[in-house]
Design an enzyme around this catalytic site. Structure first.
Site, PDB file in Angstrom:
ATOM      1  N   PHE A   1       0.942   6.571  -0.072  1.00 38.41           N
ATOM      2  CA  PHE A   1       2.115   7.434   0.038  1.00 38.41           C
ATOM      3  C   PHE A   1       3.131   7.254  -1.078  1.00 38.41           C
ATOM      4  CE2 PHE A   1       3.479   3.547   2.278  1.00 38.41           C
ATOM      5  CZ  PHE A   1       4.718   3.335   1.679  1.00 38.41           C
TER       6      PHE A   1
ATOM      7  N   LYS B   1      -9.101  12.069   0.074  1.00 40.11           N
ATOM      8  CA  LYS B   1      -8.284  12.008   1.283  1.00 40.11           C
ATOM      9  C   LYS B   1      -6.921  11.427   0.906  1.00 40.11           C
ATOM     10  CE  LYS B   1      -7.252   9.102   4.360  1.00 40.11           C
ATOM     11  NZ  LYS B   1      -5.846   9.555   4.636  1.00 40.11           N
TER      12      LYS B   1
ATOM     13  N   GLU C   1      -7.366  -0.951  -5.940  1.00 39.71           N
ATOM     14  CA  GLU C   1      -6.086  -1.326  -6.537  1.00 39.71           C
ATOM     15  C   GLU C   1      -5.138  -1.584  -5.382  1.00 39.71           C
ATOM     16  OE1 GLU C   1      -2.718  -1.881  -7.588  1.00 39.71           O
ATOM     17  OE2 GLU C   1      -2.519   0.283  -7.685  1.00 39.71           O
TER      18      GLU C   1
ATOM     19  N   CYS D   1       3.711  -0.973  -6.026  1.00 36.13           N
ATOM     20  CA  CYS D   1       2.996  -2.244  -6.007  1.00 36.13           C
ATOM     21  C   CYS D   1       3.458  -3.133  -7.148  1.00 36.13           C
ATOM     22  CB  CYS D   1       1.492  -2.021  -6.056  1.00 36.13           C
ATOM     23  SG  CYS D   1       0.938  -1.016  -7.441  1.00 36.13           S
TER      24      CYS D   1
ATOM     25  N   GLU E   1       4.195  -9.277   0.444  1.00 34.43           N
ATOM     26  CA  GLU E   1       4.722  -8.146  -0.310  1.00 34.43           C
ATOM     27  C   GLU E   1       5.746  -7.389   0.526  1.00 34.43           C
ATOM     28  OE1 GLU E   1       3.091  -4.421  -2.985  1.00 34.43           O
ATOM     29  OE2 GLU E   1       1.953  -4.999  -1.200  1.00 34.43           O
TER      30      GLU E   1
END
Length: 481
Positions: free
Chosen positions: A158, A182, A255, A289, A383
């Site tokens: 997202f 997708k 990733e 990220c 994270e």
């Protein structure tokens, strides 16, 4: 009974399968994270629709020349640049990213398209002579890259609704492959917009099909269908590891997450370093990220650096994503904002000091600064995928490297120092895929290799050139010479 408002630019999207817009009995609603308005609805694919898309893709044999592929990608880039406002409005509406961030993303997507167009024209084949040893022969070996025999499954997250899609789709088009995409169920509208742009530019629809739906229902079929040759995924570590276990004997490009440090040494220009810290933490609402997830600061400059970060954070405007004066919009949803609040509260309970932020209203979450943070706290051990700036002090370069390497992640890093000996140590010893000197951890261009090690990634890196390598088979042809 509460009433859900519907946006005036509401988009109702069908699946894109085999050149048709296929509507299904079930739909998935898309809401603006800031206003709560219903901005769109997309058809939900079931296993049957996924199988149909796979069969169509496998049966189709692309014949586009290098020139034709390049022309399609360049044409799509030109169309996108003409429609920057419309496209960025769509990203802002479905993701809550502010207009500054969504406009920047559209520029990046156009770059991906142009770089892909250039790479489609480039033949990276090699020629080897064979008479190099006493037992060699007078022959030559020629290498060539060919599309995969099967279909590529692409699953996108997202946080960059269109650019993450572009990084999967463009290398596939450039190499004459067939892909079933997708997109994230949270931001599917941008993916359909991007696909339609490529169709308008001349892409045969069989080369790119889009299916939206519930991952719990269709993800396994996308991973294990007999036609799938490669799975490319960007997203969280736990899902990435599930894919690695489930997909079996297939090529994978995963990733995954990051826990990226910005390391500030005692000789650093603190004004420049604090600018990088704030930008790296709050751009894209901290949902990258490669965002600055930890600020590691030498104890000699810790106090002054913290003051500068705090002042610049207080000046960082956040609120309505559509307001062009705002530097930050919302995070993806209220659940994410509640998670950030929880993690920060835990850190404070363990001894961290909250300097500003940790205020939420729905999906709005204020830029947040914490100091007196210790490496074992969850806010920096895991994270934290949002606009949180945890500051950790260190005594020397050995400790900085040890703290940086002390998590399961290894994606990117930024370093602020002018000492060459320190720079070379960081470049050699940081266990990451990228070390950026005097830049945020996430800096790159769309062409260059990108990806991490450890829990941050598996397989080929992203970036247009590297993705093209992973999306092709290398064949050698030998002949007398």
């Amino acid at each position: 009974m509460s009433t859900v408002l519907e946006n005036t630019n509401f988009r109702a999207e069908a699946l894109r399968i085999g050149g048709e817009k296929l509507r299904t009995a079930r739909t998935l609603d898309v809401y603006n994270p800031y206003s709560g308005e219903r901005v769109g609805a997309v058809a939900m694919a079931g296993i049957g629709e996924v199988r149909r898309a796979m069969d169509i893709a496998q049966a189709y044999k692309p014949t586009l020349s290098r020139y034709e592929r390049s022309a399609i990608l360049n044409r799509a880039a030109a169309l996108l640049r003409e429609r920057m406002e419309e496209a960025s409005d769509l990203i802002t509406a479905e993701s809550g990213l502010c207009k500054k961030d969504s406009l920047y993303e559209i520029g990046r997507v156009a770059d991906v398209l142009n770089f892909g167009a250039n790479e489609a024209l480039r033949d990276d084949g090699q020629v080897f002579s064979c008479d190099l040893t006493p037992h060699g022969k007078k022959r030559k070996v020629i290498t060539m890259r060919e599309p995969l025999l099967g279909v590529i499954t692409a699953i996108t997250p997202f946080n960059h609704p269109m650019n993450q899609v572009a990084h999967k789709v463009v290398p596939s088009v450039a190499t004459n492959n067939r892909m079933v995409l997708k997109p994230s169920e949270k931001v599917p509208l941008s993916a359909y917009y991007f696909a339609d742009l490529l169709y308008e530019a001349g892409l045969p629809p069989e080369m790119l099909q889009v299916v939206s739906g519930d991952p719990a229902e269709i993800a396994d079929e996308l991973l294990t269908h007999r036609h799938v040759d490669l799975v490319t995924f960007t997203g969280g570590v736990s899902i990435g590891k599930y894919i690695a276990a489930k997909a079996g004997y297939r090529r994978m490009v995963l990733e995954l997450g990051g826990n990226d440090p910005l390391i500030v040494m005692d000789d650093a220009d603190l004004d420049k370093a604090s600018d990088l810290a704030v930008q790296g933490s709050y751009k894209n609402s901290g949902q990258r990220c490669t965002a600055v997830k930890r600020m590691l600061v030498h104890h000699k400059v810790l106090g002054e650096f913290t003051e500068r970060v705090l002042a610049k954070t207080l000046a960082w405007r956040h609120g309505d994503p559509a307001d062009r004066s705002n530097d930050m919009g919302t995070v993806i949803d209220a659940a994410a904002a509640r998670h950030f609040e929880k993690v920060v509260n835990e850190a404070v309970a363990q001894g961290a000091r909250l300097l500003t932020g940790n205020v939420r209203a729905g999906a709005l979450y204020a830029p947040t600064v914490l100091d007196r943070v210790r490496p074992e706290m969850a806010v920096v051990r895991e994270e934290t995928f949002g606009p949180v700036s945890p500051i950790i002090g260190f005594q020397d370069i050995d400790e900085a490297i040890r703290i940086s390497n002390g998590t399961a992640y290894g994606l990117s890093s930024g370093v602020c120092t002018n000492r060459l000996d320190d720079v070379t140590r960081f470049a050699r010893e940081l266990q990451v895929g990228t070390v950026n000197l005097w830049e945020v951890p996430g800096y790159r261009i769309e062409l260059t290799p990108f990806g991490g090690i450890k829990d941050s990634g598996l397989g080929y890196k992203e970036g247009v050139q590297e993705a093209i390598k992973s999306f092709t088979n290398c064949k050698t042809f030998t002949l007398p010479w």
